[in-house]
Design an enzyme around this catalytic site. Sequence first.
Site, short mmCIF file in Angstrom:
data_model
loop_
_atom_site.label_atom_id
_atom_site.label_comp_id
_atom_site.label_asym_id
_atom_site.label_seq_id
_atom_site.Cartn_x
_atom_site.Cartn_y
_atom_site.Cartn_z
N TYR A 101 5.84 2.27 4.02
CA TYR A 101 5.01 1.71 4.25
C TYR A 101 4.70 -0.01 2.85
O TYR A 101 5.21 0.81 1.48
CB TYR A 101 3.82 2.76 3.91
CG TYR A 101 2.39 1.98 3.77
CD1 TYR A 101 1.63 0.81 4.28
CD2 TYR A 101 1.93 0.92 2.34
CE1 TYR A 101 0.35 1.21 3.83
CE2 TYR A 101 0.26 1.27 1.25
CZ TYR A 101 0.44 0.39 2.64
OH TYR A 101 -1.05 -0.49 2.51
N GLU A 189 -0.27 -6.47 4.15
CA GLU A 189 0.46 -5.26 4.74
C GLU A 189 1.56 -4.75 5.60
O GLU A 189 1.19 -5.35 6.09
CB GLU A 189 -1.02 -4.04 4.11
CG GLU A 189 -0.08 -2.91 5.08
CD GLU A 189 -2.09 -1.97 5.19
OE1 GLU A 189 -2.52 -1.21 4.61
OE2 GLU A 189 -1.65 -1.81 6.36
#
Length: 383
Positions: A101, A189
Amino acid sequence: MDLFEYQGKQYFARFGIAVSPGGVADTVDQAVTVAEQAGYPVVVKAQVQVGGRGKAGGIKLANNADEVRLHAGNILGMDIKGHLVKRIWVEHASDIVEEYYASFTLDRAAKKHLLMLSAQGGVEIEVTAEKDPDAIIMLHIDPVVGLSAAEAHKACVDAKINPKAVDGAAEILVKLYECFTKGDCDLAEINPLIFRPDGGVHALDAKVSLDNNAAFRHPEWDEYRATEELDEREQLARTHDLQYIGLEGNVGIIANGAGLAMSTLDVVNQVGGKAANFLDIGGGANADVMTAALEVINFDKDVKSIFINIFGGITRGEEVAKGIVQALGRVELRAPIVIRLDGTNAEEGREILKSAGIPESKLISKPTMLEAARAAVALAKGN
Ligand code: GDP
Ligand code: MN
C-alpha cells in the site's frame, strides 16, 4: 474531484508510473476489443468510486473472449453499494507475489505532505490501521524540499517491503509524489502496489482525488468533469455555484464561511444531531445566494429542519433576512428554519424577519449557536 480507477491509471501513466496495459469499455463488444489488445488472461473491473469491488463481484478474471463477454455483460449495469456500473476497465492480468500500500496526502495540521506505506496492501488501509498499526509507516515530507530517492528507498526498507522489490517500489514512490504535487492531487493512492514474480513492481489499482482549487491550471481536467458523479443535490448546488457537500443526516445546514460551516456541523453533532449537508454561502452572500441555498436544502427530502448559522462580517444581516423572506415567498419549504443571526447588521436582519410575519412553525430565531443547534436537532427529531 475523485477520479475513476481508469482515469487514475491514465493520470499515473502521465507521470511514468507503471500500470497494467488495458483500456476502458462501456459495451461488451468494446471490452472484447480491449481484451484482445491487452492480451489474455485479462481482469475485468467495474468502474465505481467505492472500495471492495472484488468482494461485490465487480472484478473478474477472463481467459478468452467468451469469458470477457460473460463477465463484462454481468458487471456492466451492476449495482455496487448504490453505485451503477457504467464502464469497465479491462487489463492484462498480473501475477502477484506480494501486495503493498502507498499513498500521499496532505497533513494540514503538520503543514506537510504525508506518505503512508505498508507491506500489507490489498486490504483497506483503515483495516490495517486498526489491526496492525505498526505495519504502516508514516513519513512527513516538507513540500519545499520534496521527497528524495534516498528517502523513498529508506521508507521502503522501514516498511519491510521485500528487499527484491525495494528499488522498484522506491522508484514508484518518487513518481507518485511527482504526480501528487505537480498533478495537484488531494490524494494519490496505490492499493495494491504489486511485486511480480519477474521482479517488477507496478500499480494494480489507482485512487486519485484532484484538488479543485487547482483546476484553473488544468484545462485537461474538463474530461474528468464530464464523467464526474455528483448526487442530485450536489448537481443542483453546482448550478448555483454553492460550496455544498451532501451528507446523510436530517439537519440542513447553511453557514457563511467554511470554518463556521464546519463548526456548525460539529455543534449539531455534539448535541446529538446529524447534518444533512455542508453548505458555505461564503462571505458577502446576498439575498439571491440565500434563496439558492434554501432551494438546494429544500430539494433534499431527508431534511427535517434547517439551521442557518450566520456570523455577519462582510455578509450583512439584512441581506440574509431578505433572502430568507424572498425564499419563503418563492418556495414552499418542507422543513422549519432555526436561525442564529449575529454580527454586521444582525439587528436590522432580525427586524426584517419579525416584520415579515413568518409564523413560529416556520422560523425560530435563537441568540446563540448552541441554542440554535439544540432547537434544530429537536425539530429534526420531531420534538
Ligand atoms: P478494490 O478491492 O476495489 O480496491 O480493487 P483492486 O483493484 O484493488 O483489486 C482487489 C484485489 O483483486 C487486489 O488486491 C488483487 O488481490 C486482486 N486483483 C486485481 N487485479 C488482479 C490481477 O491482475 N491479478 C491478480 N492475481 N489479482 C488481481
Ligand atoms: Mn484497491
